[in-house]
Design a protein around this motif. Structure first.
Motif, PDB file in Angstrom:
ATOM      1  N   CYS A  78       0.763  -1.219   0.062  1.00 42.78           N
ATOM      2  CA  CYS A  78      -0.019  -0.019   0.188  1.00 42.78           C
ATOM      3  C   CYS A  78       0.864   1.209   0.083  1.00 42.78           C
ATOM      4  CB  CYS A  78      -0.863   0.003   1.237  1.00 42.78           C
ATOM      5  SG  CYS A  78      -1.404  -1.604   1.795  1.00 42.78           S
ATOM      6  N   SER A  79       2.006   1.218   0.591  1.00 39.72           N
ATOM      7  CA  SER A  79       2.811   2.510   0.775  1.00 39.72           C
ATOM      8  C   SER A  79       4.346   1.707   0.745  1.00 39.72           C
ATOM      9  CB  SER A  79       2.607   3.116   2.136  1.00 39.72           C
ATOM     10  OG  SER A  79       3.397   4.088   2.317  1.00 39.72           O
ATOM     11  N   PRO A  80       4.694   1.236  -0.166  1.00 42.24           N
ATOM     12  CA  PRO A  80       5.994   0.637  -0.183  1.00 42.24           C
ATOM     13  C   PRO A  80       7.151   1.278   0.188  1.00 42.24           C
ATOM     14  CG  PRO A  80       5.419   0.975  -2.305  1.00 42.24           C
ATOM     15  CD  PRO A  80       4.320   1.333  -1.664  1.00 42.24           C
ATOM     16  N   ASN A  81       7.223   2.730  -0.060  1.00 42.30           N
ATOM     17  CA  ASN A  81       8.189   3.398   0.449  1.00 42.30           C
ATOM     18  C   ASN A  81       8.063   4.185   1.773  1.00 42.30           C
ATOM     19  OD1 ASN A  81       9.721   3.334  -1.889  1.00 42.30           O
ATOM     20  ND2 ASN A  81       8.537   4.845  -2.954  1.00 42.30           N
ATOM     21  N   GLY A  82       6.842   3.952   2.458  1.00 41.96           N
ATOM     22  CA  GLY A  82       6.485   4.376   3.768  1.00 41.96           C
ATOM     23  C   GLY A  82       6.543   6.011   3.812  1.00 41.96           C
ATOM     24  N   VAL A  83       6.947   6.344   4.811  1.00 44.04           N
ATOM     25  CA  VAL A  83       6.955   7.981   5.149  1.00 44.04           C
ATOM     26  C   VAL A  83       8.156   8.467   4.795  1.00 44.04           C
ATOM     27  CG1 VAL A  83       7.641   7.924   7.502  1.00 44.04           C
ATOM     28  CG2 VAL A  83       6.151  10.024   6.598  1.00 44.04           C
ATOM     29  N   ASP A  84       9.231   7.639   4.678  1.00 47.39           N
ATOM     30  CA  ASP A  84      10.688   8.345   4.624  1.00 47.39           C
ATOM     31  C   ASP A  84      11.594   7.281   3.650  1.00 47.39           C
ATOM     32  OD1 ASP A  84      10.923   6.126   6.256  1.00 47.39           O
ATOM     33  OD2 ASP A  84      11.720   7.424   8.057  1.00 47.39           O
ATOM     34  N   GLY A  85      10.876   6.448   2.852  1.00 44.44           N
ATOM     35  CA  GLY A  85      11.759   5.467   2.131  1.00 44.44           C
ATOM     36  C   GLY A  85      12.143   4.420   2.740  1.00 44.44           C
ATOM     37  N   THR A  86      11.898   4.004   3.901  1.00 41.09           N
ATOM     38  CA  THR A  86      12.234   3.003   4.601  1.00 41.09           C
ATOM     39  C   THR A  86      11.155   1.949   5.167  1.00 41.09           C
ATOM     40  OG1 THR A  86      12.238   4.180   6.919  1.00 41.09           O
ATOM     41  CG2 THR A  86      14.284   4.323   5.350  1.00 41.09           C
ATOM     42  N   LYS A  87      11.397   0.900   5.864  1.00 39.64           N
ATOM     43  CA  LYS A  87      10.597  -0.102   6.128  1.00 39.64           C
ATOM     44  C   LYS A  87       9.701   0.633   7.400  1.00 39.64           C
ATOM     45  CE  LYS A  87      12.990  -4.349   5.354  1.00 39.64           C
ATOM     46  NZ  LYS A  87      13.861  -5.526   5.869  1.00 39.64           N
ATOM     47  N   HIS A  88       8.536  -0.084   7.301  1.00 36.30           N
ATOM     48  CA  HIS A  88       7.589   0.352   8.760  1.00 36.30           C
ATOM     49  C   HIS A  88       6.661  -0.897   9.046  1.00 36.30           C
ATOM     50  CE1 HIS A  88       5.380   0.982   4.729  1.00 36.30           C
ATOM     51  NE2 HIS A  88       4.449   0.732   5.383  1.00 36.30           N
ATOM     52  N   ILE A  89       5.993  -0.839  10.060  1.00 36.01           N
ATOM     53  CA  ILE A  89       5.190  -1.855  10.581  1.00 36.01           C
ATOM     54  C   ILE A  89       3.790  -1.858   9.946  1.00 36.01           C
ATOM     55  CG2 ILE A  89       4.759  -0.881  12.781  1.00 36.01           C
ATOM     56  CD1 ILE A  89       5.072  -3.931  14.071  1.00 36.01           C
ATOM     57  N   TRP A  90       3.345  -2.916   9.406  1.00 34.89           N
ATOM     58  CA  TRP A  90       2.039  -2.915   8.923  1.00 34.89           C
ATOM     59  C   TRP A  90       1.180  -4.045   9.444  1.00 34.89           C
ATOM     60  CZ3 TRP A  90      -0.440   0.579   6.353  1.00 34.89           C
ATOM     61  CH2 TRP A  90      -1.680   0.524   5.690  1.00 34.89           C
ATOM     62  N   MET A  91      -0.075  -3.650   9.926  1.00 36.75           N
ATOM     63  CA  MET A  91      -1.047  -4.479  10.182  1.00 36.75           C
ATOM     64  C   MET A  91      -2.103  -4.820   9.080  1.00 36.75           C
ATOM     65  SD  MET A  91      -0.333  -5.059  13.590  1.00 36.75           S
ATOM     66  CE  MET A  91       0.360  -4.347  15.025  1.00 36.75           C
ATOM     67  N   GLY A  92      -1.581  -5.778   8.445  1.00 34.98           N
ATOM     68  CA  GLY A  92      -2.462  -6.377   7.156  1.00 34.98           C
ATOM     69  C   GLY A  92      -3.194  -7.384   7.270  1.00 34.98           C
ATOM     70  N   ASN A  93      -3.236  -8.196   6.464  1.00 34.26           N
ATOM     71  CA  ASN A  93      -4.190  -9.354   6.397  1.00 34.26           C
ATOM     72  C   ASN A  93      -3.655 -10.667   6.759  1.00 34.26           C
ATOM     73  OD1 ASN A  93      -2.354  -9.748   4.227  1.00 34.26           O
ATOM     74  ND2 ASN A  93      -3.788 -10.291   2.703  1.00 34.26           N
ATOM     75  N   VAL A  94      -2.614 -10.526   7.684  1.00 29.01           N
ATOM     76  CA  VAL A  94      -2.119 -12.113   8.047  1.00 29.01           C
ATOM     77  C   VAL A  94      -3.080 -12.663   9.033  1.00 29.01           C
ATOM     78  CG1 VAL A  94      -0.392 -13.048   9.740  1.00 29.01           C
ATOM     79  CG2 VAL A  94       0.318 -11.187   8.207  1.00 29.01           C
ATOM     80  N   SER A  95      -3.909 -11.625   9.957  1.00 21.34           N
ATOM     81  CA  SER A  95      -5.019 -12.072  10.587  1.00 21.34           C
ATOM     82  C   SER A  95      -5.737 -11.096  11.018  1.00 21.34           C
ATOM     83  CB  SER A  95      -4.584 -12.953  12.072  1.00 21.34           C
ATOM     84  OG  SER A  95      -4.027 -12.037  12.577  1.00 21.34           O
ATOM     85  N   GLY A  96      -7.015 -11.142  11.579  1.00 24.02           N
ATOM     86  CA  GLY A  96      -7.885 -10.030  11.859  1.00 24.02           C
ATOM     87  C   GLY A  96      -7.768  -9.771  13.264  1.00 24.02           C
ATOM     88  N   SER A  97      -8.541  -8.763  13.754  1.00 18.17           N
ATOM     89  CA  SER A  97      -8.392  -8.289  15.117  1.00 18.17           C
ATOM     90  C   SER A  97      -8.939  -9.396  16.110  1.00 18.17           C
ATOM     91  CB  SER A  97      -9.571  -6.913  15.226  1.00 18.17           C
ATOM     92  OG  SER A  97     -10.918  -7.514  15.013  1.00 18.17           O
ATOM     93  N   PRO A  98      -8.170  -8.973  17.391  1.00 18.78           N
ATOM     94  CA  PRO A  98      -7.761  -7.662  17.672  1.00 18.78           C
ATOM     95  C   PRO A  98      -5.947  -7.668  17.130  1.00 18.78           C
ATOM     96  CG  PRO A  98      -7.464  -9.407  19.467  1.00 18.78           C
ATOM     97  CD  PRO A  98      -8.407  -9.946  18.452  1.00 18.78           C
ATOM     98  N   ARG A  99      -5.674  -6.573  16.449  1.00 22.31           N
ATOM     99  CA  ARG A  99      -4.582  -6.172  16.041  1.00 22.31           C
ATOM    100  C   ARG A  99      -3.802  -5.665  17.064  1.00 22.31           C
ATOM    101  NH1 ARG A  99      -7.186  -5.380  10.743  1.00 22.31           N
ATOM    102  NH2 ARG A  99      -6.972  -7.121   9.482  1.00 22.31           N
ATOM    103  N   SER A 100      -2.780  -5.563  17.696  1.00 24.21           N
ATOM    104  CA  SER A 100      -2.095  -4.954  18.784  1.00 24.21           C
ATOM    105  C   SER A 100      -0.740  -4.805  18.644  1.00 24.21           C
ATOM    106  CB  SER A 100      -2.524  -5.671  19.804  1.00 24.21           C
ATOM    107  OG  SER A 100      -1.869  -4.893  20.933  1.00 24.21           O
ATOM    108  N   LEU A 101       0.001  -3.612  19.007  1.00 26.70           N
ATOM    109  CA  LEU A 101       1.522  -3.465  18.912  1.00 26.70           C
ATOM    110  C   LEU A 101       1.755  -2.707  20.388  1.00 26.70           C
ATOM    111  CD1 LEU A 101       4.117  -3.324  17.548  1.00 26.70           C
ATOM    112  CD2 LEU A 101       3.649  -1.071  16.589  1.00 26.70           C
TER     113      LEU A 101
END
Length: 219
Positions: A78-101
Motif C-alpha cells: 500500500c505504501s512501499p516507500n513508507g513515510v521516509d523511504g524505509t520499512k515500517h510496521i503494517w497491520m495487514g491481512n495476516v489475521s484479523g482483530s484484535p491487532r495490537s502493537l
C-alpha cells in the motif's frame, strides 16, 4: 488586526527558529474571527525534547523493545516507500482483530516535566484491496493506550476512521501526544490497538518512527 498578524508572524518565526533548537512553540487564539480594536490573548505553549526513553524506526525488520502479535509485517504494497523511504510496521491481512502493537514496560516516574510519544501513522484507504483495505466504520479505528503494570488499558487517543478517506489518516502524518499525568509512574506499557474489523482482509493500518521522550524541564 494588523497587530495580531504581526504577533502571529513573530510567534511563527519564533517557532521555526526554536524548532531547529529542538523546541516547538505553538501560538493560538481562542476564536477564529477578530474585529479591529478587539483585544486578543495569544496562548503560547513551548516544549523541548529531553532524554529519549525509546525509539524505533523498524528499518531493521527485526525491532526490539516490543511485545508483538503475529499480525505485524514489514512489507506493505500500500505504501512501499513508507513515510521516509524505509520499512515500517503494517497491520495487514495476516489475521484479523484484535491487532495490537505493545511496548515493553518503561519507567516515567522521573519525567518531572511530563513525557511525549510521537509516531507516524497511516490508515489504508476505504475501498482498497487486501492488504490495503482501510477502516471506515467508527468502531474500526485504532486506539493509543497505556497501562500500569497489569492494570486496565487507558485510552490516550482514538483514531476514528472518519468514513475511511480522511486525508489526515490515509496519508502518512506525524502525531504527538502527552502522556497523562497518571501515566508518569513506573511499569508503564503503551500500545496501538484495534479491536474491531470486518475480517483479516479488511481495515489495515501501520506506524513508523516511534519515539518516546521526557519533556525538557527547562522549557
Amino acid at each position: 488586526m494588523k497587530n495580531l498578524v504581526l504577533l502571529l508572524l513573530f510567534f511563527s518565526a519564533l517557532g521555526i527558529e526554536q524548532t531547529k533548537a529542538q523546541c516547538t512553540v505553538r501560538a493560538s487564539i481562542p476564536r477564529d474571527t477578530v474585529v479591529c480594536g478587539d483585544q486578543v490573548i495569544i496562548n503560547v505553549f513551548g516544549k523541548g525534547q529531553g532524554a529519549v526513553l525509546f525509539q524505533e524506526n523498524f528499518n531493521s525488520g527485526s525491532p526490539s523493545g516490543w511485545a508483538f502479535t503475529q499480525q505485524a509485517t514489514f512489507t506493505n504494497p500500500c505504501s512501499p516507500n513508507g513515510v521516509d523511504g524505509t520499512k515500517h510496521i503494517w497491520m495487514g491481512n495476516v489475521s484479523g482483530s484484535p491487532r495490537s502493537l505493545e511496548t515493553n514496560p518503561y519507567n516515567f516516574s522521573t519525567a518531572t516535566a511530563g513525557a511525549t510519544i510521537c509516531f507516524d501513522m497511516l490508515l489504508a484507504s476505504q475501498g482498497g484491496t487486501s492488504p490495503c483495505e482501510g477502516p471506515d466504520e467508527p468502531q474500526e479505528g485504532v486506539y493509543l493506550q497505556y497501562k500500569i503494570g497489569n492494570g486496565a488499558w487507558v485510552t490516550i487517543h482514538y483514531f476514528d476512521p472518519n468514513g475511511g478517506n480522511d486525508p489526515l489518516l490515509t496519508n502518512w502524518n506525524n502525531w504527538c501526544f502527552q502522556l497523562p499525568a497518571a501515566a508518569l509512574t513506573s511499569n508503564v506499557s503503551i500500545r496501538w490497538f484495534q479491536d474491531n474489523d470486518s475480517g483479516a482482509d479488511y481495515d489495515h493500518w501501520g506506524i513508523d518512527n516511534v519515539q518516546i521522550y521526557f519533556n525538557d524541564p527547562t522549557y
